[in-house]
Write a protein that holds these residues in place. Structure first.
Motif, PDB file in Angstrom:
ATOM      1  N   LYS A 115      48.127  41.468  39.875  1.00 37.54           N
ATOM      2  CA  LYS A 115      49.091  42.911  40.996  1.00 37.54           C
ATOM      3  C   LYS A 115      47.074  42.853  41.546  1.00 37.54           C
ATOM      4  CE  LYS A 115      50.310  46.514  39.818  1.00 37.54           C
ATOM      5  NZ  LYS A 115      51.195  47.537  39.598  1.00 37.54           N
ATOM      6  N   ALA A 116      47.110  42.572  42.431  1.00 41.08           N
ATOM      7  CA  ALA A 116      46.194  43.497  43.320  1.00 41.08           C
ATOM      8  C   ALA A 116      46.601  44.719  44.146  1.00 41.08           C
ATOM      9  CB  ALA A 116      46.153  42.176  44.237  1.00 41.08           C
ATOM     10  N   GLU A 117      45.734  45.607  43.442  1.00 40.25           N
ATOM     11  CA  GLU A 117      45.577  46.920  44.618  1.00 40.25           C
ATOM     12  C   GLU A 117      44.294  47.777  45.442  1.00 40.25           C
ATOM     13  OE1 GLU A 117      46.770  49.927  41.286  1.00 40.25           O
ATOM     14  OE2 GLU A 117      49.084  48.674  41.047  1.00 40.25           O
ATOM     15  N   TYR A 118      44.722  48.009  46.201  1.00 36.79           N
ATOM     16  CA  TYR A 118      43.709  48.887  47.286  1.00 36.79           C
ATOM     17  C   TYR A 118      43.904  50.610  47.043  1.00 36.79           C
ATOM     18  CZ  TYR A 118      40.557  50.108  50.398  1.00 36.79           C
ATOM     19  OH  TYR A 118      39.536  50.736  51.215  1.00 36.79           O
ATOM     20  N   ARG A 119      42.977  50.898  46.129  1.00 33.92           N
ATOM     21  CA  ARG A 119      43.442  53.345  46.034  1.00 33.92           C
ATOM     22  C   ARG A 119      45.059  53.541  45.820  1.00 33.92           C
ATOM     23  NH1 ARG A 119      40.229  54.582  50.718  1.00 33.92           N
ATOM     24  NH2 ARG A 119      37.868  53.591  50.759  1.00 33.92           N
ATOM     25  N   GLY A 120      45.170  52.450  44.187  1.00 34.55           N
ATOM     26  CA  GLY A 120      47.124  53.129  44.887  1.00 34.55           C
ATOM     27  C   GLY A 120      47.703  51.811  45.076  1.00 34.55           C
TER      28      GLY A 120
ATOM     29  N   THR B 275      41.307  37.790  45.950  1.00 33.06           N
ATOM     30  CA  THR B 275      41.292  36.055  45.198  1.00 33.06           C
ATOM     31  C   THR B 275      40.845  35.207  44.835  1.00 33.06           C
ATOM     32  OG1 THR B 275      43.040  36.332  47.078  1.00 33.06           O
ATOM     33  CG2 THR B 275      42.991  34.465  45.980  1.00 33.06           C
ATOM     34  N   LEU B 276      39.386  35.154  45.262  1.00 32.06           N
ATOM     35  CA  LEU B 276      38.100  34.261  44.392  1.00 32.06           C
ATOM     36  C   LEU B 276      38.050  34.813  42.804  1.00 32.06           C
ATOM     37  CD1 LEU B 276      36.263  32.139  44.903  1.00 32.06           C
ATOM     38  CD2 LEU B 276      35.447  33.220  45.692  1.00 32.06           C
ATOM     39  N   VAL B 277      37.770  36.139  43.196  1.00 34.61           N
ATOM     40  CA  VAL B 277      37.370  36.742  42.313  1.00 34.61           C
ATOM     41  C   VAL B 277      38.385  36.746  40.920  1.00 34.61           C
ATOM     42  CG1 VAL B 277      36.985  39.387  40.964  1.00 34.61           C
ATOM     43  CG2 VAL B 277      36.196  38.247  43.493  1.00 34.61           C
ATOM     44  N   VAL B 278      39.388  36.769  41.482  1.00 32.08           N
ATOM     45  CA  VAL B 278      40.712  36.455  40.451  1.00 32.08           C
ATOM     46  C   VAL B 278      40.625  35.185  40.129  1.00 32.08           C
ATOM     47  CG1 VAL B 278      43.434  36.554  40.509  1.00 32.08           C
ATOM     48  CG2 VAL B 278      42.201  38.475  41.044  1.00 32.08           C
ATOM     49  N   VAL B 279      40.337  34.182  40.438  1.00 36.53           N
ATOM     50  CA  VAL B 279      40.139  32.817  40.156  1.00 36.53           C
ATOM     51  C   VAL B 279      39.516  32.905  39.087  1.00 36.53           C
ATOM     52  CG1 VAL B 279      40.088  30.204  41.065  1.00 36.53           C
ATOM     53  CG2 VAL B 279      41.792  31.836  41.973  1.00 36.53           C
ATOM     54  N   VAL B 280      38.295  33.395  39.832  1.00 33.37           N
ATOM     55  CA  VAL B 280      37.177  33.350  38.752  1.00 33.37           C
ATOM     56  C   VAL B 280      37.650  34.082  36.855  1.00 33.37           C
ATOM     57  CG1 VAL B 280      35.176  33.632  38.192  1.00 33.37           C
ATOM     58  CG2 VAL B 280      35.319  32.067  40.452  1.00 33.37           C
ATOM     59  N   ALA B 281      38.057  35.035  37.440  1.00 36.90           N
ATOM     60  CA  ALA B 281      38.433  35.740  35.978  1.00 36.90           C
ATOM     61  C   ALA B 281      39.585  35.324  35.533  1.00 36.90           C
ATOM     62  CB  ALA B 281      38.695  37.327  36.410  1.00 36.90           C
TER      63      ALA B 281
ATOM     64  N   ALA C 222      48.366  45.697  46.814  1.00 37.69           N
ATOM     65  CA  ALA C 222      48.725  44.781  47.916  1.00 37.69           C
ATOM     66  C   ALA C 222      49.240  43.546  48.222  1.00 37.69           C
ATOM     67  CB  ALA C 222      47.148  44.853  47.998  1.00 37.69           C
ATOM     68  N   GLY C 223      49.849  42.972  46.922  1.00 42.45           N
ATOM     69  CA  GLY C 223      50.714  41.868  46.153  1.00 42.45           C
ATOM     70  C   GLY C 223      50.448  41.230  45.221  1.00 42.45           C
ATOM     71  N   THR C 224      50.848  40.680  45.023  1.00 45.85           N
ATOM     72  CA  THR C 224      50.300  39.587  43.271  1.00 45.85           C
ATOM     73  C   THR C 224      50.314  37.918  44.025  1.00 45.85           C
ATOM     74  OG1 THR C 224      52.355  38.411  44.065  1.00 45.85           O
ATOM     75  CG2 THR C 224      51.864  41.248  42.623  1.00 45.85           C
ATOM     76  N   ILE C 225      49.217  37.611  42.742  1.00 44.62           N
ATOM     77  CA  ILE C 225      48.792  36.302  42.910  1.00 44.62           C
ATOM     78  C   ILE C 225      49.384  35.822  41.287  1.00 44.62           C
ATOM     79  CG2 ILE C 225      46.436  34.751  43.176  1.00 44.62           C
ATOM     80  CD1 ILE C 225      45.060  37.633  44.489  1.00 44.62           C
ATOM     81  N   THR C 226      49.762  34.596  41.649  1.00 44.97           N
ATOM     82  CA  THR C 226      50.135  33.790  40.373  1.00 44.97           C
ATOM     83  C   THR C 226      49.326  32.232  39.664  1.00 44.97           C
ATOM     84  OG1 THR C 226      51.838  34.750  40.514  1.00 44.97           O
ATOM     85  CG2 THR C 226      52.377  32.619  39.374  1.00 44.97           C
ATOM     86  N   ILE C 227      48.704  31.838  39.144  1.00 38.83           N
ATOM     87  CA  ILE C 227      48.318  30.941  39.156  1.00 38.83           C
ATOM     88  C   ILE C 227      48.584  30.466  37.974  1.00 38.83           C
ATOM     89  CG2 ILE C 227      45.852  29.871  38.313  1.00 38.83           C
ATOM     90  CD1 ILE C 227      44.206  32.836  39.205  1.00 38.83           C
ATOM     91  N   SER C 228      48.974  29.074  38.648  1.00 34.97           N
ATOM     92  CA  SER C 228      49.708  28.066  36.975  1.00 34.97           C
ATOM     93  C   SER C 228      49.589  26.485  37.054  1.00 34.97           C
ATOM     94  CB  SER C 228      51.111  28.021  37.653  1.00 34.97           C
ATOM     95  OG  SER C 228      51.507  29.034  37.496  1.00 34.97           O
TER      96      SER C 228
END
Length: 191
Positions: free
Chosen positions: A44-49, A15-21, A52-58
């Motif tokens: 969309k967060a995936e682990y080994r295919g 999640t932290l990486v996504v926010v920075v990305a 795991a979920g989604t993160i929406t930043i607005s």
């Protein structure tokens, strides 16, 4: 269950990486260092295919010079068995003379249980942030340029968009004020 717990731990760290990305995406949407354009991006967060979920930043324009920067995390697949509710973290802030001033902050795990939530109201006239953290009253002194966990991300994006050095910043992290030194280490392509 250990591998699922490990997956969720890695997802939370991601999640932290996504926010920075997301910073370049939001920074690019800014027409200038003090002009913010409403934006929304979903990862969309995936682990080994496995999803795991989604993160929406607005970044939302709340009117009257106020903005809301929020993230909403929703577990999916097997992760939904452990994290059942949407996790929302948001900051409401103003921007005047390129200065980001937080007005309120919320971290809500989405459940009826508030023992993991944080809510703050910034009273700049009285010089204090008041609220609750994990059901305990919280009061912290305000200093010029103090941010919260979400508004500090906007502060970083604003600096990057303006080509300014990042430097030192203090922000409220859950129930304490933390002091960080940010540096721009350059750009890299993420896989």
């Amino acid at each position: 269950m250990t591998s699922l717990a490990g997956m969720l731990t890695r997802w939370a760290a991601a999640t932290l990486v996504v926010v920075v990305a997301a910073a370049p995406t939001f920074a690019a949407s800014m027409a200038g260092p003090s002009v913010f354009q409403p934006s929304r991006v979903t990862f969309k967060a995936e682990y080994r295919g496995i999803t795991a979920g989604t993160i929406t930043i607005s970044l939302l324009d709340a009117g009257q010079g106020k903005y809301i920067y929020e993230s909403r995390a929703n577990a999916g697949g097997l992760a939904k068995l452990i994290v059942r509710h949407e996790i929302r973290e948001a900051s409401t802030f103003t921007v005047e003379n390129n200065q980001i001033t937080p007005l309120s902050y919320v971290l809500d795990d989405g459940s009826a249980d508030t023992t993991k939530d944080t809510r703050l109201e910034f009273d700049w006239t009285a010089g204090v942030a008041r609220g609750q953290h994990e059901d305990m009253p919280l009061e912290l002194p305000l200093k010029p340029d103090l941010q919260d966990r979400m508004s500090v991300q906007v502060w970083i994006m604003q600096k990057l968009a303006a080509g300014e050095p990042l430097g030192q910043i203090e922000f409220i992290d859950r129930d304490e004020i933390k002091d960080y030194q940010y540096t721009n280490e350059g750009t890299a392509k993420l896989r």
